[in-house]
Design a protein around this motif. Structure first.
Motif, PDB file in Angstrom:
ATOM      1  N   THR A   1       0.820  -1.215   0.000  1.00 11.18           N
ATOM      2  CA  THR A   1       0.000   0.000   0.000  1.00 11.18           C
ATOM      3  C   THR A   1       0.853   1.264   0.000  1.00 11.18           C
ATOM      4  O   THR A   1       0.645   2.176  -0.816  1.00 11.18           O
ATOM      5  N   PHE A   2       1.821   1.340   0.874  1.00 10.34           N
ATOM      6  CA  PHE A   2       2.604   2.569   0.993  1.00 10.34           C
ATOM      7  C   PHE A   2       3.547   2.759  -0.190  1.00 10.34           C
ATOM      8  O   PHE A   2       3.823   3.892  -0.591  1.00 10.34           O
ATOM      9  N   ARG A   3       4.035   1.649  -0.752  1.00  5.33           N
ATOM     10  CA  ARG A   3       4.859   1.773  -1.945  1.00  5.33           C
ATOM     11  C   ARG A   3       4.030   2.303  -3.116  1.00  5.33           C
ATOM     12  O   ARG A   3       4.514   3.128  -3.896  1.00  5.33           O
ATOM     13  N   ARG A   4       2.783   1.843  -3.229  1.00  6.03           N
ATOM     14  CA  ARG A   4       1.914   2.345  -4.298  1.00  6.03           C
ATOM     15  C   ARG A   4       1.602   3.827  -4.087  1.00  6.03           C
ATOM     16  O   ARG A   4       1.551   4.602  -5.059  1.00  6.03           O
ATOM     17  N   ILE A   5       1.396   4.229  -2.845  1.00  2.85           N
ATOM     18  CA  ILE A   5       1.165   5.650  -2.560  1.00  2.85           C
ATOM     19  C   ILE A   5       2.379   6.480  -2.976  1.00  2.85           C
ATOM     20  O   ILE A   5       2.254   7.552  -3.589  1.00  2.85           O
ATOM     21  N   LYS A   6       3.564   5.976  -2.663  1.00  5.71           N
ATOM     22  CA  LYS A   6       4.783   6.701  -3.023  1.00  5.71           C
ATOM     23  C   LYS A   6       4.947   6.790  -4.543  1.00  5.71           C
ATOM     24  O   LYS A   6       5.348   7.833  -5.068  1.00  5.71           O
TER      25      LYS A   6
END
Length: 487
Positions: free
Chosen positions: A33-38
């Motif tokens: 999730t956080f990698r996709r947000i980044k």
């Protein structure tokens, strides 16, 4: 008595180096999730930065049509429908205040989320890491190749040359995009390859190319740890309720392998969910172990959360061993209570109120700003003169600002001295008692204005005088105040 220290005891071998040598960080790729947000935020930030100079905005005949332009020669700043003059620099002060308070608000909610997701250093370093992985492979491949740096094969040389070539291209376009905000972008893009662009453009492209290449390609986490002041400032602004990337040691300890944990649990003993796989360390862009608690080097990017959640899913344990949390909730869980999240609290409410107040003031000022303005400066020597007929004359330098995109016909009126007459030096008017002149669009016009009034009807030594300029067509009025004085 203390024994005196000899020069030999002060040698490097006894006390070690004054600073720790850098240990190169090899962040591993991760998905979640956080990698996709980044990735999404990187695409938005880079897209806006690189493409915004090419966006057009029609401002009328003769006006620049670049949506965002810092026009130093004409001393203008254009942002879509907004045009700011040097006299309106206070808007930039408001923007700086807004930026600072928004940063404080972000910190009070989610710690260093600015650093982890939106900071230019993070965005460009992420991009450079992506290029590095694409060319040289992931963490293990890069570590293996660096360990065998003395074995320079043709393939390895090609990889290194390709990686640095792409880095330089990105860095060059970063510097090139920056200078496009100060001149017409399509024209400058055509002039740069033919060396017809201003020398200053090449200088700034060279400076920004070099800094981007060095900061994102080599210095990376060192910028965040040593050069950036925000980690030190942020530590003094945070409080116990801020959500930071946190290892939930109440659940993770004690650490042991999956097999060992099963054996301990079968015997009725406690075993933590952390399997000590070190994936959280492997993916960290600053190379820290989040399980050691809050650290200055942590930029709160959340990649360790993705890595840990991936491992937890594989071994069939609940996710969230690492997450945005705080010590208060860890202690509450240890006591068997439900966690509490206080996003809305006095600190965040004050920050939000300041943002709303400053933003509201700026919006109101923009919505009500006049595109016609007047400034008046009284002559200092002489302050006033007495004419042969006994009347008094004062002279003023009047500066008129027409900020609109069309010419204006304006009329002069004054209030104050009784039976006063107004004359614009060098301008003939069909209405002598109310002079009318034309002000060209988007210009500042300076005039000499003479105000004459009979002495017998104005016995005071100083009388306030109000100058009014009225747009004949639109009825817009601008005013300024000075004094009419006797000799």
């Amino acid at each position: 008595m203390n024994k005196p220290v000899t020069p030999e005891e002060l040698q490097y071998d006894n006390y070690g180096p004054l600073y720790a040598a850098r240990k190169k960080v090899y962040p591993q790729s991760v998905s979640g999730t956080f990698r996709r947000i980044k990735w999404a935020l990187m695409a938005v930030c880079l897209g806006v930065y690189y493409l915004l100079p090419f966006v057009r905005w029609n401002r009328g005949l003769g006006a620049p049509d670049q949506a965002v332009l810092i026009d130093f020669p004409n001393r203008r700043f254009y942002f879509f429908f907004i045009e700011l003059w040097p006299q309106e620099v206070y808007y930039f002060t408001g923007l700086l205040i807004l930026a600072a308070v928004i940063l404080f608000l972000m910190n009070s909610i989610g710690g260093r989320i600015w650093c982890g997701y939106l900071c230019p250093q993070t965005v460009w370093t992420d991009l450079f890491y992506a290029v590095e992985r694409l060319v040289e492979g992931d963490r293990r491949e890069r570590m293996k190749k660096d360990a065998a740096a003395h074995k320079w094969t043709a393939k390895r040389i090609c990889e290194v040359v390709l990686k640095h070539s792409i880095w330089l291209m990105i860095a060059w376009w970063t510097g090139g995009a920056w200078v496009l905000y100060f001149s017409d972008a399509p024209t400058l893009v055509k002039d740069l390859p033919t060396f017809q662009a201003p020398l200053l453009a090449y200088v700034w492209i060279g400076i920004l190319t070099t800094t981007t290449y060095l900061l994102a390609g080599y210095m990376r986490e060192q910028v965040c740890v040593y050069m950036c002041p925000w980690p030190r400032i942020q530590a003094s602004l945070t409080d116990e309720w801020a959500l930071n990337v946190t290892y939930r040691y109440d659940r993770g300890e004690k650490r042991c392998s999956v097999k060992k944990a099963a054996e301990l649990r079968a015997l009725g003993e406690h075993a933590g969910d952390c399997v000590d796989c070190n994936q959280c360390v492997a993916v960290c862009p600053t190379g820290i172990d989040i399980r050691n608690g809050p650290q200055l080097e942590c930029i709160q990017c959340g990649l360790c959360i993705d890595a840990c959640d991936t491992v937890m899913k594989k071994i069939g344990r609940p996710t969230g061993l690492i997450g945005y949390d705080n010590d208060i909730n860890i202690h509450l869980r240890q006591e068997g209570n439900a966690p509490i999240y206080r996003i809305v609290r006095p600190r965040t409410m004050v920050y939000s109120a300041v943002i709303a107040l400053v933003g509201g003031i700026m919006l109101y000022a923009l919505a009500t700003r006049s595109l016609l303005d007047i400034n008046v400066l009284h002559d200092r020597n002489p302050v006033a003169i007495k004419l042969s007929d006994g009347s008094i004359r004062n002279a003023y330098t009047v500066r008129l600002l027409n900020k609109s995109g069309f010419d204006r016909v304006i009329a002069f009126d004054i209030d104050g001295p009784v039976n006063a007459a107004v004359h614009v030096v060098g301008a003939d008017s069909v209405t002598p008692d109310r002079p009318e002149i034309v002000i060209p669009r988007d210009t500042t016009t300076e005039l000499r204005l003479l105000v004459t009034a009979p002495e017998e009807t104005n016995p005071e030594k100083s009388i306030p005088v109000n100058f009014h300029v009225t747009d004949i067509g639109l009825g817009v009025v601008a005013s300024a105040t000075d004094n009419f004085v006797a000799p």
